[in-house]
Design a protein around this motif. Structure first.
Motif, PDB file in Angstrom:
ATOM      1  N   ASN A   1       0.799  -1.228   0.000  1.00 56.59           N
ATOM      2  CA  ASN A   1       0.000   0.000   0.000  1.00 56.59           C
ATOM      3  C   ASN A   1       0.832   1.278   0.000  1.00 56.59           C
ATOM      4  O   ASN A   1       0.471   2.270   0.616  1.00 56.59           O
ATOM      5  CB  ASN A   1      -0.960   0.006   1.198  1.00 56.59           C
TER       6      ASN A   1
ATOM      7  N   LYS B   1       1.445   6.401   1.892  1.00 56.77           N
ATOM      8  CA  LYS B   1       0.627   5.201   1.719  1.00 56.77           C
ATOM      9  C   LYS B   1      -0.529   5.521   0.777  1.00 56.77           C
ATOM     10  O   LYS B   1      -0.968   6.669   0.670  1.00 56.77           O
ATOM     11  CB  LYS B   1       0.038   4.754   3.056  1.00 56.77           C
TER      12      LYS B   1
ATOM     13  N   ALA C   1      -6.015   2.251   1.756  1.00 59.53           N
ATOM     14  CA  ALA C   1      -6.062   0.800   1.980  1.00 59.53           C
ATOM     15  C   ALA C   1      -7.365   0.226   1.438  1.00 59.53           C
ATOM     16  O   ALA C   1      -8.433   0.828   1.571  1.00 59.53           O
ATOM     17  CB  ALA C   1      -5.942   0.503   3.465  1.00 59.53           C
TER      18      ALA C   1
END
Length: 147
Positions: free
Chosen positions: A112, A133, A136
């Motif tokens: 991620n 990131k 998710a």
């Protein structure tokens, strides 16, 4: 004082690192300059926040032009070289404990990460790498009907 959980693997890793540094000894390279058998590797801190991963590597006396950072398939690689100063005619070294030559460190990160948005800064001998990131993937609940 914060309570820190004992991690025996970290202790073993630290001991192994001290051992490998102690047994490396100088040898002549193909160019005739003194080199070491074991490549040196900079010390790093890896931290994670809800938004990004941060990797900080200590690489003193290395020019930013001599450092290369790459991210490929979730693996971050930091490569570079610390060059040894040329021996001067009137200078005699009694001890050389710092490591010279090329180095390379690689770290696996989760899937991620957004490699295209990664940013690196280099200041006062510390390389700081911020890797954001991505959102998710949320698990999808599927209703199961009993027939």
């Amino acid at each position: 004082m914060a309570i820190v959980k004992f991690d025996p693997w970290r202790e073993i890793e630290d001991m192994f690192d001290r051992y490998t540094r102690a047994i490396s000894f100088p040898r002549k390279s193909t160019t005739g300059e003194i080199a070491t058998i074991a490549d040196w590797s900079p010390q790093v801190d890896i931290a994670e926040t809800p938004k990004e991963f941060t990797i900080m590597a200590e690489i003193p006396e290395v020019k930013k032009e001599d450092v290369k950072v790459s991210i490929d398939s979730g693996v971050v690689t930091i490569q570079g070289e610390r060059k040894q100063e040329k021996e001067e005619k009137d200078k005699k070294f009694h001890r050389i404990e710092r490591f010279y030559g090329s180095f390379s460190r690689s770290f696996s990160l989760p899937d991620n990460i957004d490699a295209n948005a990664a940013q690196a800064t280099f200041k006062d001998g510390v390389l700081s790498l911020q890797i954001p990131k991505t959102a998710a993937a949320q698990p999808k609940a599927i209703e199961v009907k009993v027939a």
